[in-house]
Design an enzyme around this catalytic site. Structure first.
Site, PDB file in Angstrom:
ATOM      1  N   HIS A 157      -9.093  34.837  -4.430  1.00  0.00           N
ATOM      2  CA  HIS A 157     -10.372  34.306  -3.969  1.00  0.00           C
ATOM      3  C   HIS A 157     -11.329  34.163  -5.147  1.00  0.00           C
ATOM      4  CE1 HIS A 157     -13.860  33.531  -1.491  1.00  0.00           C
ATOM      5  NE2 HIS A 157     -14.530  34.388  -2.262  1.00  0.00           N
ATOM      6  N   ALA A 159       0.843  -1.208   0.000  1.00  0.00           N
ATOM      7  CA  ALA A 159       0.000   0.000   0.000  1.00  0.00           C
ATOM      8  C   ALA A 159       0.871   1.248   0.000  1.00  0.00           C
ATOM      9  CB  ALA A 159      -0.931   0.005   1.206  1.00  0.00           C
TER      10      ALA A 159
END
Ligand SMILES: Cc1cc2nc3c(=O)[nH]c(=O)nc-3n(C[C@H](O)[C@H](O)[C@H](O)COP(=O)(O)OP(=O)(O)OC[C@H]3O[C@@H](n4cnc5c(N)ncnc54)[C@H](O)[C@@H]3O)c2cc1C
Length: 479
Positions: free
Chosen positions: A458, A195
């Site tokens: 933003h 993994a």
């Protein structure tokens, strides 16, 4: 008579080809030798990264993510799709096209920089006061071997996948990363041993395309090298997506035959288990590749793990022979190999090339992506370093909401006294891109306050980075 070059590079992976370009930019005459063949037997420079690593895996990750979005997430955006189907052959062909574009790009760059490219394998022949002699055995059987003489040689021969003891890759049922990128039919049941980055990325690709994926990991901790807050979040999300991950799994044996593959393993409680699957990907790490180099001809020393032994500056024990990338110590990452290649070329001409190992970013391109730079919280605790931490969830970020992907967070770790950033850890959308801001900040030894005071666009995901920096002083604005 050997053809003479200032620099001979053996291997045209990201380490070798970038070293060759930088050396040529610095006015040196350069040869680069690489043996990789494409399906037609032609040259395919770019190494593991371009041919069976970074590039094809990202192409498949993108295609499979698009498919998953179309299947499960487009409806949320009000987009209805009638009969959705998967054309796996087309998907794999697109990946091959992306690889070829990168191979061709490197061939173009060699021409542009007047680098002599040799399609063949390079091996050391001898060393004398005149330089280091390298023999090229061309891939084309009808071409004769050639001798090159280099004032300097850079070894950039990369790495190979590690096999389970006694279980050879056949690339049909038992797959390395190579076979894992080209499965012709989506397997109903896919087993993955390991993994780590490659196991999780490949497991994610085939799960999204419809496979039932089971991952067996030997270690007790999931993503042990990753900041444990991030690792815990990732484990939760991957389980929700349907990846079955078993930790502390000891592999007892692997059998393959016409019915598929059986993996006998022992679980964390000591109970014997059997995993039946149609294909098995083995991704348990990589080993350095020095095969065919004939290192003994020049007395090139390897370390106890088979890596070419180098000092901090990538000098080997043989004067004017350097080694970089996966074949030497350090993280097996393409960008680390590239940085070492640039630094060695600069050192050859007397400059002060430098690689800062503390600011090498790491990325796992799953969904959500995971990216980090610097130290983890567990490393700081172990070192007894006093630190402050701050994090900010994408759940509270306007752009993430608009994207429809609010999983994860950004986490800052900063020195308790000086506020210098010690580590940044991100799990979430395009973490691979967001981490660059943290790398730049750490390269300039910025404080968390520096990031907190910088204007971020933003709405953007990068506002979560600014907010996490603000969180270090417990003054987030949007949480
Ligand atoms: C599935 C997968 C995904 C990956 N994803 C990422 C990722 O997203 N980001 C990342 O940073 N890293 C990733 N990696 C790791 C990355 O591919 C390696 O770190 C990188 O390729 C190492 O570069 P290198 O130049 O050292 O060696 P390589 O890329 O392995 O290149 C070595 C080259 O040398 C050639 N060669 C070897 N011996 C000889 C010889 N004697 N003569 C001539 N040629 C020779 C080889 O054929 C090869 O072309 C991934 C790896 C895998 C397997």
């Amino acid at each position: 008579m050997a053809t003479q070059f200032d620099v001979i590079v053996i291997g045209a992976g990201p380490g070798g080809y970038v070293a060759a370009i930088r050396a040529a930019q610095l006015g040196l005459t350069v040869a680069c030798i690489d043996q990789w063949k494409n399906a037609k037997g032609g040259p395919a420079p770019g190494g593991t990264c371009t041919n069976i690593g970074c590039i094809p895996s990202k192409a498949l990750l993108q295609s499979s993510e698009n498919y998953e979005h179309a299947r499960h997430h487009f409806a949320d955006h009000g987009i209805k799709i009638g009969d959705l189907s998967l054309d796996l052959a087309r998907l794999l062909a697109r990946k091959d096209t992306v690889v070829k574009q990168n191979n061709d790009g490197i061939i173009y760059l060699f021409k542009k920089n007047k680098i002599a490219f040799f399609h063949g394998s390079g091996s050391f022949a001898a060393r004398s006061d005149a330089g280091v002699e390298v023999e090229v055995t061309p891939v084309a059987a009808d071409k004769p071997a050639e001798k090159l003489l280099g004032r300097h040689v850079i070894v950039a021969t990369g790495s190979d996948p590690r096999a389970l003891p006694g279980v050879a890759f056949d690339e049909k049922l038992i797959l390395s990363n190579d076979g894992a990128l080209s499965i012709a039919n989506v397997p109903a049941r896919l087993g993955v041993v390991g993994a780590g980055v490659i196991g999780l990325e490949m497991g994610s690709v085939w799960r999204r395309l419809g496979a039932d994926v089971t991952v067996l990991e030997a270690l007790p901790a999931f993503l042990g090298a990753v900041d444990q807050d991030v690792a815990k979040e990732a484990q939760k999300v991957f389980a929700r997506q349907g990846l079955k991950i078993h930790l502390s799994a000891k592999i007892d044996g692997v059998k393959s035959g016409s019915g598929g593959v059986t993996v006998n393993w022992t679980d964390a409680k000591g109970t014997a288990q059997a995993l039946e699957c149609d294909r098995l990907i083995v991704s348990i790490g990589r080993v350095p590749n020095t095969r065919g180099l004939n290192a003994a001809a020049v007395g090139l020393a390897l370390d106890e793990r088979g890596f070419v032994a180098v000092d901090n500056d990538c000098r080997t024990n043989v004067p004017n022979v350097w080694a970089i990338g996966d074949v030497v110590r350090g993280p097996m990452l393409a960008h680390k190999a590239e940085e070492e290649g640039v630094a060695v070329a600069e050192r050859i001409v007397g400059q002060h090339g430098h690689v800062n190992f503390n600011t090498i970013p790491w990325v796992i391109y799953t969904s959500p992506e995971i990216a980090w730079v610097g130290q983890t919280e567990q490393q700081l605790k172990q070192a007894g370093r006093a630190y402050k931490a701050g994090s900010f969830p994408f759940m509270a970020n306007g752009r993430a909401r608009a994207l429809g992907d609010t999983t994860g967070f950004v986490k800052f770790l900063a020195d308790a006294t000086t506020d210098e950033i010690l580590g940044v850890h991100i799990i979430g959308p395009v973490a691979s891109e967001l981490i660059s801001e943290a790398v730049v900040a750490m390269e300039f030894r910025a404080s968390s306050e520096d990031i907190a005071r910088i204007c971020h666009a933003h709405p953007s995901l990068s506002e979560a980075t600014k907010e996490a920096a603000l969180a270090v002083e417990k003054r987030t604005l949007n949480l």
